[in-house]
Design an enzyme around this catalytic site. Structure first.
Site, mmCIF file in Angstrom:
data_model
loop_
_atom_site.group_PDB
_atom_site.id
_atom_site.type_symbol
_atom_site.label_atom_id
_atom_site.label_comp_id
_atom_site.label_asym_id
_atom_site.label_seq_id
_atom_site.Cartn_x
_atom_site.Cartn_y
_atom_site.Cartn_z
ATOM 1 N N CYS A 1 0.274 -1.134 1.458
ATOM 2 C CA CYS A 1 0.841 -2.087 2.411
ATOM 3 C C CYS A 1 2.033 -2.866 1.871
ATOM 4 O O CYS A 1 2.657 -3.617 2.600
ATOM 5 C CB CYS A 1 -0.233 -3.082 2.829
ATOM 6 S SG CYS A 1 -0.870 -3.966 1.394
ATOM 7 N N ASP B 1 1.881 -5.285 -0.302
ATOM 8 C CA ASP B 1 1.525 -6.642 -0.708
ATOM 9 C C ASP B 1 1.481 -6.740 -2.228
ATOM 10 O O ASP B 1 1.402 -5.737 -2.928
ATOM 11 C CB ASP B 1 0.165 -7.031 -0.126
ATOM 12 C CG ASP B 1 0.246 -7.231 1.377
ATOM 13 O OD1 ASP B 1 1.371 -7.440 1.866
ATOM 14 O OD2 ASP B 1 -0.793 -7.166 2.042
ATOM 15 N N CYS C 1 -2.599 -10.121 2.556
ATOM 16 C CA CYS C 1 -3.420 -10.416 3.718
ATOM 17 C C CYS C 1 -4.624 -11.291 3.345
ATOM 18 O O CYS C 1 -4.865 -11.556 2.164
ATOM 19 C CB CYS C 1 -3.914 -9.112 4.313
ATOM 20 S SG CYS C 1 -5.091 -8.315 3.203
ATOM 21 N N CYS D 1 -7.321 -3.468 -0.173
ATOM 22 C CA CYS D 1 -6.947 -4.839 -0.517
ATOM 23 C C CYS D 1 -7.714 -5.317 -1.745
ATOM 24 O O CYS D 1 -7.213 -6.126 -2.525
ATOM 25 C CB CYS D 1 -7.223 -5.780 0.644
ATOM 26 S SG CYS D 1 -6.596 -5.189 2.212
#
Ligand code: FES
Length: 113
Positions: free
Chosen positions: A18, A20, A47, A91
């Site tokens: 993603c 991030d 996130c 994540c």
């Protein structure tokens, strides 16, 4: 949470899925002849799940020896949060990888001293 002044080790990781990013800071001290995580903090540019996993990993790692800390896996982090939805599993990678990187960085710095 937040940047640490004068950390002993810093681990910076990016998530290829993603984009991030997360930075983990650690302070290490020697206790009874073994090195333990004395303090840990993080900065997460990602996130909500990434923030939750970073926060969880600080709880899991604090006070542990470096050897035990290196054994914390992505799955442990997800389990500690009582599971993450499959789409959010990537994540949790950031937190475990960032922590491992921070320890590597600490060891490298120490070697170069
Ligand atoms: Fe990027 Fe969660 S969506 S770390």
């Amino acid at each position: 949470m937040g940047k640490m002044e004068d950390p002993d080790g810093v681990g910076e990781v990016g998530n290829p899925v993603c984009g991030d990013m997360m930075v983990i800071y650690i302070k290490v001290k020697e206790k009874d002849g073994v090195e333990v995580i004395d303090d840990i903090s993080f900065q997460t540019f990602g996130c909500a799940a990434a923030i939750a996993t970073s926060s969880m990993i600080t709880e899991l790692a604090k006070g542990k020896t470096l050897e035990d800390t290196l054994k914390i896996t992505r799955q442990d982090v997800a389990n500690a949060l009582e599971g993450l939805p499959p789409i959010k599993m990537h994540c949790s990678n950031l937190a475990a990888d960032g922590l491992h990187e921070a320890i590597k960085n600490y060891r490298k710095k120490k070697q170069n001293k």
